[in-house]
Design a protein around this motif. Structure first.
Motif, mmCIF file in Angstrom:
data_model
loop_
_atom_site.group_PDB
_atom_site.id
_atom_site.type_symbol
_atom_site.label_atom_id
_atom_site.label_comp_id
_atom_site.label_asym_id
_atom_site.label_seq_id
_atom_site.Cartn_x
_atom_site.Cartn_y
_atom_site.Cartn_z
ATOM 1 N N VAL A 55 -5.506 -14.182 11.012
ATOM 2 C CA VAL A 55 -6.010 -14.458 9.667
ATOM 3 C C VAL A 55 -4.839 -14.901 8.780
ATOM 4 O O VAL A 55 -3.739 -14.350 8.850
ATOM 5 N N HIS A 56 -5.098 -15.876 7.920
ATOM 6 C CA HIS A 56 -4.078 -16.405 7.018
ATOM 7 C C HIS A 56 -4.001 -15.550 5.749
ATOM 8 O O HIS A 56 -4.632 -15.876 4.735
ATOM 9 N N VAL A 57 -3.196 -14.470 5.803
ATOM 10 C CA VAL A 57 -3.149 -13.509 4.694
ATOM 11 C C VAL A 57 -1.741 -13.044 4.327
ATOM 12 O O VAL A 57 -1.597 -12.224 3.416
ATOM 13 N N LEU A 58 -0.705 -13.516 4.975
ATOM 14 C CA LEU A 58 0.627 -12.973 4.710
ATOM 15 C C LEU A 58 1.080 -13.202 3.268
ATOM 16 O O LEU A 58 1.859 -12.416 2.733
ATOM 17 N N SER A 59 0.564 -14.243 2.617
ATOM 18 C CA SER A 59 0.925 -14.482 1.216
ATOM 19 C C SER A 59 0.450 -13.341 0.311
ATOM 20 O O SER A 59 0.941 -13.181 -0.803
ATOM 21 N N ARG A 60 -0.488 -12.553 0.787
ATOM 22 C CA ARG A 60 -0.995 -11.402 0.022
ATOM 23 C C ARG A 60 -0.313 -10.108 0.427
ATOM 24 O O ARG A 60 -0.720 -9.020 0.026
ATOM 25 N N GLY A 61 0.720 -10.219 1.247
ATOM 26 C CA GLY A 61 1.413 -9.039 1.758
ATOM 27 C C GLY A 61 2.277 -8.353 0.726
ATOM 28 O O GLY A 61 2.475 -8.839 -0.392
ATOM 29 N N ILE A 62 2.810 -7.218 1.126
ATOM 30 C CA ILE A 62 3.653 -6.404 0.266
ATOM 31 C C ILE A 62 5.106 -6.806 0.505
ATOM 32 O O ILE A 62 5.631 -6.669 1.608
ATOM 33 N N VAL A 63 5.758 -7.313 -0.543
ATOM 34 C CA VAL A 63 7.147 -7.763 -0.446
ATOM 35 C C VAL A 63 8.069 -6.570 -0.684
ATOM 36 O O VAL A 63 7.824 -5.748 -1.554
ATOM 37 N N GLY A 64 9.107 -6.486 0.136
ATOM 38 C CA GLY A 64 10.078 -5.401 -0.005
ATOM 39 C C GLY A 64 11.359 -5.768 0.686
ATOM 40 O O GLY A 64 11.692 -6.953 0.833
#
Length: 118
Positions: A55-64
């Motif tokens: 699924v194309h969702v990494l742009s909605r991931g949690i940045v850290g």
């Protein structure tokens, strides 16, 4: 046969539109890219597709970050990816594509990193 990397820079958005520690999705040459502005102001671009779910969702991931390395955690199952190398820190051996990103005159540009044979 040698592999040669050809870079074509595509303007994506204004740098000011990227919020720190947030991601956005962009379509660059028919490829979905996840674009991030890290806490220190760097811009990173990786493939937007989560390799574990497709699924194309990494742009909605949690940045850290981990040990000073910028990361993004998938919003689905929380696997963590190194934004510099694309390696999955939760499952070594799994990677996401990493693309070149730069800021020129206040505009973010992305170059897909695809080795081409010549």
């Amino acid at each position: 046969m040698t592999l040669v990397e050809h870079r074509v820079w595509t303007p994506v958005c204004d740098y000011a539109q990227l919020l720190p520690e947030r991601g956005v999705a962009a379509l660059v040459d028919d490829e979905q890219v996840a674009l991030f502005r890290t806490f220190d102001g760097d811009v990173r671009a990786v493939g937007n597709r989560d390799p574990f779910t497709g699924v194309h969702v990494l742009s909605r991931g949690i940045v850290g970050s981990r040990a000073g390395v910028p990361t993004v955690a998938s919003p689905l199952h929380k696997q963590v990816f190194d934004l510099a190398t694309g390696e999955c820190l939760s499952d070594p051996g799994t990677r996401i594509p990493v693309h070149a990103a730069r800021v020129v005159d206040g505009r973010v540009e992305v170059a897909l990193c695809r080795p081409d044979s010549s």
